[in-house]
Write a protein that holds these residues in place. Structure first.
Motif, PDB file in Angstrom:
ATOM      1  N   THR A 137      31.248  42.252  25.815  1.00  0.00           N
ATOM      2  CA  THR A 137      30.023  42.516  26.575  1.00  0.00           C
ATOM      3  C   THR A 137      30.128  41.977  28.003  1.00  0.00           C
ATOM      4  N   GLU A 138      29.278  42.492  28.857  1.00  0.00           N
ATOM      5  CA  GLU A 138      29.208  42.019  30.245  1.00  0.00           C
ATOM      6  C   GLU A 138      28.822  40.538  30.279  1.00  0.00           C
ATOM      7  N   ALA A 139      27.877  40.154  29.429  1.00  0.00           N
ATOM      8  CA  ALA A 139      27.431  38.757  29.408  1.00  0.00           C
ATOM      9  C   ALA A 139      28.579  37.817  29.038  1.00  0.00           C
ATOM     10  N   GLU A 140      29.377  38.192  28.044  1.00  0.00           N
ATOM     11  CA  GLU A 140      30.519  37.351  27.653  1.00  0.00           C
ATOM     12  C   GLU A 140      31.522  37.229  28.789  1.00  0.00           C
ATOM     13  N   ASP A 141      31.801  38.343  29.457  1.00  0.00           N
ATOM     14  CA  ASP A 141      32.749  38.341  30.558  1.00  0.00           C
ATOM     15  C   ASP A 141      32.256  37.446  31.685  1.00  0.00           C
ATOM     16  N   HIS A 142      30.996  37.577  32.052  1.00  0.00           N
ATOM     17  CA  HIS A 142      30.449  36.752  33.130  1.00  0.00           C
ATOM     18  C   HIS A 142      30.425  35.284  32.739  1.00  0.00           C
ATOM     19  N   LEU A 143      30.061  34.974  31.507  1.00  0.00           N
ATOM     20  CA  LEU A 143      30.048  33.576  31.058  1.00  0.00           C
ATOM     21  C   LEU A 143      31.458  32.991  31.091  1.00  0.00           C
ATOM     22  N   PHE A 144      32.435  33.758  30.635  1.00  0.00           N
ATOM     23  CA  PHE A 144      33.824  33.285  30.652  1.00  0.00           C
ATOM     24  C   PHE A 144      34.263  33.025  32.101  1.00  0.00           C
ATOM     25  N   CYS A 145      33.915  33.925  33.006  1.00  0.00           N
ATOM     26  CA  CYS A 145      34.248  33.725  34.420  1.00  0.00           C
ATOM     27  C   CYS A 145      33.593  32.460  34.963  1.00  0.00           C
ATOM     28  N   LEU A 146      32.341  32.225  34.609  1.00  0.00           N
ATOM     29  CA  LEU A 146      31.654  31.013  35.061  1.00  0.00           C
ATOM     30  C   LEU A 146      32.302  29.756  34.476  1.00  0.00           C
ATOM     31  N   LEU A 147      32.611  29.784  33.189  1.00  0.00           N
ATOM     32  CA  LEU A 147      33.211  28.612  32.543  1.00  0.00           C
ATOM     33  C   LEU A 147      34.588  28.274  33.100  1.00  0.00           C
ATOM     34  N   THR A 148      35.340  29.303  33.470  1.00  0.00           N
ATOM     35  CA  THR A 148      36.706  29.093  33.952  1.00  0.00           C
ATOM     36  C   THR A 148      36.778  29.079  35.485  1.00  0.00           C
ATOM     37  N   MET A 149      35.645  29.205  36.141  1.00  0.00           N
ATOM     38  CA  MET A 149      35.545  29.183  37.602  1.00  0.00           C
ATOM     39  C   MET A 149      36.336  30.316  38.253  1.00  0.00           C
ATOM     40  N   ASN A 150      36.424  31.454  37.583  1.00  0.00           N
ATOM     41  CA  ASN A 150      37.061  32.635  38.155  1.00  0.00           C
ATOM     42  C   ASN A 150      35.954  33.486  38.772  1.00  0.00           C
ATOM     43  N   HIS A 151      35.851  33.433  40.073  1.00  0.00           N
ATOM     44  CA  HIS A 151      34.762  34.130  40.757  1.00  0.00           C
ATOM     45  C   HIS A 151      35.246  35.385  41.486  1.00  0.00           C
ATOM     46  N   HIS A 152      36.363  35.930  41.041  1.00  0.00           N
ATOM     47  CA  HIS A 152      36.865  37.143  41.698  1.00  0.00           C
ATOM     48  C   HIS A 152      35.807  38.227  41.577  1.00  0.00           C
ATOM     49  N   PRO A 153      35.480  38.891  42.688  1.00  0.00           N
ATOM     50  CA  PRO A 153      34.390  39.874  42.660  1.00  0.00           C
ATOM     51  C   PRO A 153      34.659  41.085  41.763  1.00  0.00           C
ATOM     52  N   LEU A 154      35.905  41.370  41.459  1.00  0.00           N
ATOM     53  CA  LEU A 154      36.188  42.494  40.560  1.00  0.00           C
ATOM     54  C   LEU A 154      35.549  42.274  39.188  1.00  0.00           C
ATOM     55  N   HIS A 155      35.363  41.005  38.829  1.00  0.00           N
ATOM     56  CA  HIS A 155      34.802  40.668  37.518  1.00  0.00           C
ATOM     57  C   HIS A 155      33.296  40.416  37.552  1.00  0.00           C
ATOM     58  N   VAL A 156      32.769  39.954  38.693  1.00  0.00           N
ATOM     59  CA  VAL A 156      31.366  39.503  38.704  1.00  0.00           C
ATOM     60  C   VAL A 156      30.456  40.209  39.714  1.00  0.00           C
ATOM     61  N   ASN A 157      31.000  41.158  40.494  1.00  0.00           N
ATOM     62  CA  ASN A 157      30.212  41.795  41.538  1.00  0.00           C
ATOM     63  C   ASN A 157      30.282  43.314  41.360  1.00  0.00           C
ATOM     64  N   ASP A 158      29.202  43.897  40.894  1.00  0.00           N
ATOM     65  CA  ASP A 158      29.153  45.342  40.635  1.00  0.00           C
ATOM     66  C   ASP A 158      29.420  46.180  41.897  1.00  0.00           C
ATOM     67  N   VAL A 159      28.873  45.754  43.029  1.00  0.00           N
ATOM     68  CA  VAL A 159      29.033  46.511  44.272  1.00  0.00           C
ATOM     69  C   VAL A 159      30.503  46.511  44.693  1.00  0.00           C
ATOM     70  N   TYR A 160      31.128  45.345  44.673  1.00  0.00           N
ATOM     71  CA  TYR A 160      32.554  45.241  45.004  1.00  0.00           C
ATOM     72  C   TYR A 160      33.397  46.072  44.039  1.00  0.00           C
ATOM     73  N   ALA A 161      33.135  45.913  42.747  1.00  0.00           N
ATOM     74  CA  ALA A 161      33.927  46.599  41.724  1.00  0.00           C
ATOM     75  C   ALA A 161      33.810  48.119  41.848  1.00  0.00           C
ATOM     76  N   LYS A 162      32.640  48.610  42.242  1.00  0.00           N
ATOM     77  CA  LYS A 162      32.440  50.055  42.388  1.00  0.00           C
ATOM     78  C   LYS A 162      33.368  50.641  43.457  1.00  0.00           C
ATOM     79  N   GLU A 163      33.693  49.847  44.462  1.00  0.00           N
ATOM     80  CA  GLU A 163      34.573  50.292  45.553  1.00  0.00           C
ATOM     81  C   GLU A 163      36.054  50.038  45.245  1.00  0.00           C
TER      82      GLU A 163
END
Length: 171
Positions: free
Chosen positions: A45-71
């Protein structure tokens, strides 16, 4: 309610003797060429992915930013690779390393195709090698190859690992 305390046991053999599902395998139970299709499959799920990114401090926009990822090349968010690896690994534990003394190594980890929010992972593990220890007769090393596929049958992750497991009947 009774005030009597229930006797609890964490001894794996005792719990399995009661009829509980076997968890992991002893060295003698692995056979080269066997393929274990792990159950159940897991939808990411999106929630699991975002939580994992937060827990591991991976803030790459491809994973957490819909606008960036769309481009991006993918056109949408991609599930962070370490989560895909972690899920594939833990989905194999009950069949492979549930009795492990240690996980010794992970080799050749790759992500040949992306995983997206809502994809379902199907994971299987093939036994590549089984070697009893020469120095400690109560254990041995199993080499396995784990593969994760999405719901369309595309390979999305794979890796090999070495697991130190006990023998059921030490020589």
């Amino acid at each position: 309610m009774s005030d009597e305390k229930h006797q609890l046991s964490t001894d794996q053999a005792e719990r399995e003797a009661s009829g509980a599902h076997a968890y992991g395998r002893y060295l003698e139970e692995f056979e080269v060429g066997a393929v274990y299709k792990h159950w159940p499959a897991k939808t990411v799920t999106e929630a699991e992915d975002h939580l994992f990114c937060l827990l591991t401090m991976n803030h790459h926009p491809l994973h957490v930013n819909d606008v960036y990822a769309k481009e991006s090349q993918q056109g949408r968010n991609v599930v962070v690779g370490p989560l895909v690896y972690s899920l594939a690994l833990v989905m194999s534990v009950s069949d492979v390393s549930g009795k492990a003394i240690a996980n010794l190594a992970t080799e050749e980890l790759s992500h040949p195709n992306p995983v997206f929010h809502g994809d379902t992972l199907f994971v299987e593990t093939e036994v590549l090698d089984v070697k009893p220890s020469k120095s400690k007769p109560d254990r041995g090393i199993v080499k396995v190859h784990t593969r994760a596929f999405n719901q369309d049958g595309l390979l999305v992750a794979e890796f090999k690992r070495l697991v130190l497991v006990p023998r059921k009947n030490p020589a």
